[in-house]
Scaffold this motif. Structure first.
Motif, short mmCIF file in Angstrom:
data_model
loop_
_atom_site.label_atom_id
_atom_site.label_comp_id
_atom_site.label_asym_id
_atom_site.label_seq_id
_atom_site.Cartn_x
_atom_site.Cartn_y
_atom_site.Cartn_z
N MET A 1 13.63 -74.85 -9.25
CA MET A 1 13.31 -74.84 -10.56
C MET A 1 14.60 -75.17 -11.22
SD MET A 1 10.43 -72.91 -12.78
CE MET A 1 10.64 -72.48 -14.20
N ASN A 2 14.48 -76.01 -12.40
CA ASN A 2 16.03 -76.21 -13.28
C ASN A 2 15.81 -75.22 -14.45
OD1 ASN A 2 16.95 -78.32 -11.77
ND2 ASN A 2 15.98 -79.74 -13.02
N ARG A 3 16.77 -74.40 -14.70
CA ARG A 3 17.10 -73.80 -15.76
C ARG A 3 16.86 -74.52 -17.17
NH1 ARG A 3 20.72 -71.75 -19.57
NH2 ARG A 3 22.54 -72.96 -18.72
N LYS A 4 16.27 -74.04 -18.13
CA LYS A 4 16.13 -74.53 -19.45
C LYS A 4 17.46 -74.43 -20.17
CE LYS A 4 11.37 -74.87 -20.12
NZ LYS A 4 10.23 -74.68 -21.22
N PHE A 5 17.56 -75.50 -21.07
CA PHE A 5 18.62 -75.44 -21.90
C PHE A 5 18.56 -74.32 -22.93
CE2 PHE A 5 21.40 -77.19 -25.25
CZ PHE A 5 22.69 -77.60 -24.73
N THR A 6 19.31 -73.30 -23.37
CA THR A 6 18.97 -72.40 -24.03
C THR A 6 19.75 -72.64 -25.67
OG1 THR A 6 18.94 -70.90 -22.52
CG2 THR A 6 19.20 -69.89 -24.69
N VAL A 7 19.00 -72.50 -26.51
CA VAL A 7 19.38 -72.97 -27.97
C VAL A 7 19.38 -71.75 -28.76
CG1 VAL A 7 19.28 -74.32 -30.10
CG2 VAL A 7 19.01 -75.39 -27.78
N VAL A 8 20.34 -71.23 -29.55
CA VAL A 8 20.08 -70.15 -30.47
C VAL A 8 20.55 -70.72 -31.84
CG1 VAL A 8 21.04 -67.82 -31.23
CG2 VAL A 8 21.00 -68.50 -28.83
N PHE A 9 19.42 -70.26 -32.82
CA PHE A 9 19.82 -70.76 -34.25
C PHE A 9 20.11 -69.35 -34.99
CE2 PHE A 9 16.55 -73.96 -32.70
CZ PHE A 9 17.42 -75.41 -33.28
N VAL A 10 21.00 -69.56 -35.97
CA VAL A 10 21.74 -68.21 -36.31
C VAL A 10 21.98 -68.63 -37.95
CG1 VAL A 10 23.62 -66.87 -36.61
CG2 VAL A 10 22.73 -67.86 -34.51
N CYS A 11 21.36 -67.65 -38.85
CA CYS A 11 21.71 -67.56 -40.11
C CYS A 11 21.80 -65.93 -40.57
CB CYS A 11 20.18 -67.88 -40.92
SG CYS A 11 19.00 -66.89 -40.73
N THR A 12 21.91 -65.44 -41.84
CA THR A 12 22.52 -64.32 -41.99
C THR A 12 21.25 -63.20 -41.73
OG1 THR A 12 23.81 -65.08 -43.48
CG2 THR A 12 23.41 -62.92 -43.61
N ALA A 13 20.21 -63.24 -42.35
CA ALA A 13 19.01 -62.22 -42.39
C ALA A 13 18.06 -62.47 -41.06
CB ALA A 13 18.42 -62.14 -43.52
N ASN A 14 18.00 -63.84 -40.59
CA ASN A 14 17.01 -64.11 -39.74
C ASN A 14 15.56 -64.04 -40.08
OD1 ASN A 14 15.50 -62.97 -36.71
ND2 ASN A 14 16.15 -65.06 -36.76
N ARG A 15 15.32 -64.38 -41.43
CA ARG A 15 14.11 -64.36 -42.02
C ARG A 15 13.80 -65.57 -42.48
NH1 ARG A 15 13.18 -58.99 -42.30
NH2 ARG A 15 14.88 -57.52 -42.59
N LEU A 16 14.57 -66.62 -42.86
CA LEU A 16 14.07 -67.96 -43.45
C LEU A 16 14.59 -69.18 -42.55
CD1 LEU A 16 14.82 -66.77 -47.01
CD2 LEU A 16 12.55 -66.46 -45.85
N ARG A 17 15.84 -69.50 -42.65
CA ARG A 17 16.22 -70.24 -42.04
C ARG A 17 16.22 -70.59 -40.50
NH1 ARG A 17 21.87 -70.51 -44.90
NH2 ARG A 17 21.69 -68.27 -44.48
N SER A 18 16.91 -69.68 -39.89
CA SER A 18 16.76 -69.68 -38.48
C SER A 18 15.35 -69.61 -37.72
CB SER A 18 17.98 -68.57 -37.73
OG SER A 18 17.58 -67.27 -38.24
N PRO A 19 14.68 -68.60 -38.38
CA PRO A 19 13.24 -68.66 -37.69
C PRO A 19 12.37 -70.01 -37.87
CG PRO A 19 13.52 -66.51 -38.98
CD PRO A 19 14.63 -67.50 -39.29
N THR A 20 12.61 -70.42 -39.02
CA THR A 20 11.84 -71.96 -39.12
C THR A 20 12.33 -72.86 -38.14
OG1 THR A 20 12.07 -71.55 -41.91
CG2 THR A 20 12.00 -73.82 -40.88
N ALA A 21 13.79 -72.91 -38.00
CA ALA A 21 14.40 -73.61 -36.79
C ALA A 21 13.66 -73.37 -35.48
CB ALA A 21 15.66 -73.60 -36.80
#
Length: 116
Positions: A1-21
Motif C-alpha cells: 500500500m502506498n503512503r499518502k502525501f502528508t501536508v501540514v498547514f500552519v498559522c499562528t493560533a491554529n484557530r482560523l486560517r490553518s484549520p480552514t485549510a
C-alpha cells in the motif's frame, strides 16, 4: 500500500486560517492533512514530529516559514515549505479565505500529488 502525501498547514493560533485549510483539503485524494499553530497556546502546536513527517508545509505568512526553517533541522526541502501570504484577517470558513486557499494551494497539490 502506498503512503499518502502528508501536508501540514500552519498559522499562528491554529484557530482560523490553518484549520480552514485542513477542512478544505481533508478529502483531497492521495493526501493526509493536518493543521497546526506556531503559538504554544494553539490547540495543536507545530511539533518536531509533524514537521519531520510532512512532505509539504503551507504557511499562512512568511514569518511562519522562516520560523520552521530556523527551528527544525529535519524538514521538507525549502521548495516544499510554501508561504501563502494570507494575512490574519479572516474568520474560520470565510468564503474569501476559502477562495484564496483553493487558488494558492490546489496548483501545488496537483503538481505534487495527482494529475487531476
Amino acid at each position: 500500500m502506498n503512503r499518502k502525501f502528508t501536508v501540514v498547514f500552519v498559522c499562528t493560533a491554529n484557530r482560523l486560517r490553518s484549520p480552514t485549510a485542513e477542512d478544505i483539503f481533508s478529502d483531497w485524494p492521495g493526501i493526509d492533512v493536518v493543521s497546526a499553530g506556531t503559538d504554544s497556546a494553539a490547540p495543536r502546536v507545530l511539533t518536531k514530529e509533524l514537521v519531520e513527517t510532512a512532505d509539504a508545509i503551507f504557511t499562512m505568512e512568511a514569518h511562519h516559514r522562516e520560523k520552521i526553517r530556523k527551528k527544525f533541522k529535519k524538514r521538507p526541502r525549502d521548495n516544499r515549505i510554501i508561504a501563502l501570504y494570507i494575512p490574519d484577517e479572516f474568520e474560520r470558513g470565510d468564503p474569501e479565505l476559502v477562495t484564496l486557499l483553493r487558488k494558492k494551494v490546489e496548483p501545488k497539490l496537483k503538481e505534487w500529488v495527482c494529475p487531476c
